[in-house]
Design a protein around this motif. Structure first.
Motif, short mmCIF file in Angstrom:
data_model
loop_
_atom_site.label_atom_id
_atom_site.label_comp_id
_atom_site.label_asym_id
_atom_site.label_seq_id
_atom_site.Cartn_x
_atom_site.Cartn_y
_atom_site.Cartn_z
N TYR A 177 58.44 -40.15 -5.03
CA TYR A 177 57.41 -40.75 -5.88
C TYR A 177 57.98 -41.01 -7.28
O TYR A 177 57.77 -42.07 -7.87
CB TYR A 177 56.21 -39.80 -5.95
N HIS A 180 60.13 -44.13 -7.93
CA HIS A 180 59.43 -45.40 -8.10
C HIS A 180 58.52 -45.41 -9.33
O HIS A 180 57.87 -46.41 -9.61
CB HIS A 180 58.60 -45.71 -6.86
N ARG A 182 57.42 -45.77 -12.99
CA ARG A 182 57.94 -46.48 -14.17
C ARG A 182 57.24 -46.05 -15.46
O ARG A 182 57.45 -46.65 -16.52
CB ARG A 182 57.79 -47.99 -13.98
N ARG A 188 53.41 -39.92 -14.90
CA ARG A 188 52.52 -39.96 -13.74
C ARG A 188 52.98 -38.97 -12.68
O ARG A 188 52.15 -38.25 -12.09
CB ARG A 188 52.53 -41.40 -13.18
N ARG A 195 49.33 -31.27 -9.70
CA ARG A 195 48.30 -31.18 -8.65
C ARG A 195 48.89 -30.67 -7.34
O ARG A 195 48.35 -29.77 -6.70
CB ARG A 195 47.67 -32.55 -8.43
N THR A 199 48.21 -27.19 -4.88
CA THR A 199 47.77 -27.35 -3.49
C THR A 199 48.77 -26.70 -2.53
O THR A 199 48.38 -26.03 -1.57
CB THR A 199 47.61 -28.85 -3.15
N ARG A 202 48.51 -22.98 -2.56
CA ARG A 202 47.33 -22.60 -1.77
C ARG A 202 47.64 -22.66 -0.27
O ARG A 202 47.26 -21.77 0.49
CB ARG A 202 46.20 -23.58 -2.11
N LEU A 206 47.62 -19.72 2.68
CA LEU A 206 46.86 -19.85 3.93
C LEU A 206 47.76 -19.71 5.16
O LEU A 206 47.30 -19.33 6.23
CB LEU A 206 46.17 -21.21 3.98
N ASN B 118 61.52 -52.13 0.84
CA ASN B 118 60.85 -52.55 -0.39
C ASN B 118 59.45 -51.96 -0.48
O ASN B 118 58.96 -51.65 -1.55
CB ASN B 118 60.78 -54.07 -0.47
N ALA B 120 58.48 -49.17 0.29
CA ALA B 120 58.44 -47.76 -0.09
C ALA B 120 58.06 -47.57 -1.56
O ALA B 120 57.68 -46.49 -1.98
CB ALA B 120 59.78 -47.09 0.19
N ASP B 121 58.16 -48.64 -2.34
CA ASP B 121 57.74 -48.59 -3.74
C ASP B 121 56.23 -48.80 -3.80
O ASP B 121 55.75 -49.89 -3.52
CB ASP B 121 58.47 -49.70 -4.50
N PRO B 122 55.47 -47.75 -4.19
CA PRO B 122 54.00 -47.90 -4.17
C PRO B 122 53.50 -49.01 -5.08
O PRO B 122 52.39 -49.50 -4.90
CB PRO B 122 53.49 -46.53 -4.67
N SER B 123 54.30 -49.43 -6.06
CA SER B 123 53.84 -50.48 -6.97
C SER B 123 54.20 -51.88 -6.47
O SER B 123 53.85 -52.88 -7.09
CB SER B 123 54.40 -50.25 -8.37
N ILE B 212 40.13 -23.88 4.74
CA ILE B 212 41.07 -25.00 4.76
C ILE B 212 40.50 -26.20 3.99
O ILE B 212 41.24 -27.04 3.46
CB ILE B 212 41.35 -25.49 6.21
N PRO B 214 39.23 -26.99 1.11
CA PRO B 214 39.70 -27.45 -0.21
C PRO B 214 41.03 -28.19 -0.16
O PRO B 214 41.26 -29.13 -0.93
CB PRO B 214 39.85 -26.14 -1.00
N LEU B 215 41.90 -27.83 0.78
CA LEU B 215 43.20 -28.51 0.93
C LEU B 215 43.00 -29.96 1.36
O LEU B 215 43.64 -30.87 0.84
CB LEU B 215 44.06 -27.82 1.98
N GLU B 218 41.53 -31.98 -1.48
CA GLU B 218 42.50 -32.24 -2.54
C GLU B 218 43.54 -33.27 -2.09
O GLU B 218 43.94 -34.14 -2.87
CB GLU B 218 43.17 -30.92 -2.96
N ALA B 221 41.87 -36.57 -2.49
CA ALA B 221 41.75 -36.95 -3.91
C ALA B 221 43.09 -37.43 -4.46
O ALA B 221 43.16 -38.43 -5.19
CB ALA B 221 41.23 -35.77 -4.73
N MET B 222 44.18 -36.76 -4.08
CA MET B 222 45.50 -37.14 -4.60
C MET B 222 45.95 -38.49 -4.04
O MET B 222 46.54 -39.29 -4.75
CB MET B 222 46.53 -36.06 -4.28
N GLU B 225 44.05 -41.06 -5.98
CA GLU B 225 44.40 -41.14 -7.40
C GLU B 225 45.84 -41.62 -7.63
O GLU B 225 46.10 -42.38 -8.55
CB GLU B 225 44.19 -39.78 -8.08
N PHE B 226 46.75 -41.19 -6.76
CA PHE B 226 48.17 -41.45 -7.05
C PHE B 226 48.81 -42.50 -6.15
O PHE B 226 49.87 -43.00 -6.47
CB PHE B 226 48.96 -40.14 -6.97
N LEU B 227 48.23 -42.80 -5.01
CA LEU B 227 48.90 -43.73 -4.11
C LEU B 227 48.20 -45.07 -3.99
O LEU B 227 48.79 -46.11 -4.22
CB LEU B 227 49.06 -43.09 -2.71
#
Lengths: 245, 245
Positions: A177, A180, A182, A188, A195, A199, A202, A206, B118, B120-123, B212, B214-215, B218, B221-222, B225-227
């Motif tokens: 991550y 890539h 920038r 970021r 985060r 996780t 945790r 478990l 190419n 593989a770059d999330p952007s 389990i 909460p995992l 989360e 959520a990640m 938010e990030f991908l």
């Protein structure tokens, strides 16, 4: 004081310096001209050594990239162990392992991003899963063994054996991550690492539950069977010898 | 009969044929000459259409790759739903979703391996996480919603909402492995898929446990938010309209 990283042991200062000079020069040229356009001849010339001398230290450009990985692993080893000294919380230890990696790798962000694209192929010698990458890989897995061992978490022998490798997979995912990312100083990825570290910690807690254990065991088996290429036994002996030199 | 995939609705046979012809031609040339060396002019010429016509269907070469993803997603949708019809076991349903994907994608293995580097770059707009990829992404997430809904597993509303996206992440991981797999008919990836499907099904069952949950929450959520990059609201409206055409 922390243990000295295995790879830096026993080389003469002079040869270590020449090796470092060639590596530095190569990384600079890779960044300026691109990996494909940089020849060993140009690297030798810029470093002020003979081409034969350059090849003595690095048999190919790929070996230079491997040398780069090894050096990153070594610097990271020192930085991470120092940062987590006295920290008991597993989540914090995992996070420090990631942030120190980003600190150490920051100067090489552009080159790393470029070379990690090729490294995504598990059959590439530059992949973190390759037989050729065994030294850097074992170093970072051993580092994660210490991440776990130094925490205030209680766990059993099986978790102690399996979990460092799974923590390393998490590390690789964040590194990919980062490659890539920038944003300035990879802010970021730093937010993401904060985060995921919580996780992951945790999840490690478990993993002691009886009902979860088969998943952990199977993840480990699949990583070994489908991702990691172990070097041939002769190479392992060589590597062990090199460490003891 | 299964639902018709959303994207194939409402286009005239003629324009659909021209579009398919341009896409086929482009994929062939990408494979023969490489993506970078293939121009839109050459694609138009080979397909026997005017350059303006080619640009009418695909605004750029990147749009052609996107068109390829969309078509793969559509063929996969049909093949997967047909294969898992009447199959209740979640592990088997997940596995069939993977094997039908490999069957459908097999003719494009070389090109896919190249373009996924190419991606593989999330952007990158060609990343499965990009705003531009929203159509193919929503289709494959919806497919995984049906993988889950058609199984004999009992689960609650939160799992039904979150889990299709996590199943899609598993799908992407196997696809990435496939892209680098050089064994005949991707046998190695098929063996891997058999293993991961069983493990993933087991994980889905465990995800109902309170400890389990909460995992899972989360992880979801990640990913958001990030991908995933959601398209701007205007684009979403456009996409919804296109589906209803």
């Amino acid at each position: 004081m922390h243990d000295v990283a295995p790879q830096s042991q026993g080389k003469t200062p002079k040869s270590e310096q020449t090796r470092a000079l060639i590596l530095e020069t190569a990384l600079r040229l890779f960044e300026e001209r691109g990996f494909d356009k940089t020849t060993m001849r140009a690297i030798a010339q810029e470093a002020g050594v003979s081409v034969g001398n350059a090849y003595y230290y690095f048999a190919s450009k790929e070996h230079l990239v491997q040398g780069f990985y090894d050096r990153l692993a070594e610097e990271h080893w020192n930085a991470a162990l120092e940062a987590m000294d006295g920290v008991g919380d597993l989540g914090k230890r995992v996070r420090l392992t990631l942030t120190t990696w980003m600190d150490v790798a920051e100067p090489y962000h552009a080159f790393a991003a470029q070379s990690f694209k090729n490294a995504a192929d598990p059959s590439s010698p530059l992949s973190p899963f390759s037989a050729e990458s065994v030294a850097a890989r074992e170093m970072v897995i051993e580092l994660h063994r210490r991440v776990l061992a130094g925490s205030n978490l209680r766990y059993d022998a099986e978790i102690a054996r399996i979990m460092p490798e799974l923590l390393w997979m998490h590390h690789l995912a964040v590194v990919l991550y980062w490659a890539h990312d920038r944003t300035p100083r990879a802010e970021r990825t730093r937010r993401l690492a904060e985060r995921t570290s919580a996780t992951v910690a945790r999840a490690v807690k478990l993993s002691r539950f009886k009902v979860i254990r088969p998943l952990v065991r199977e993840a480990d088996a699949m990583i070994r069977e489908f991702l990691i290429t172990e070097p041939a036994p002769a190479d392992v002996a060589d590597a062990a010898e090199a460490k003891q030199d």
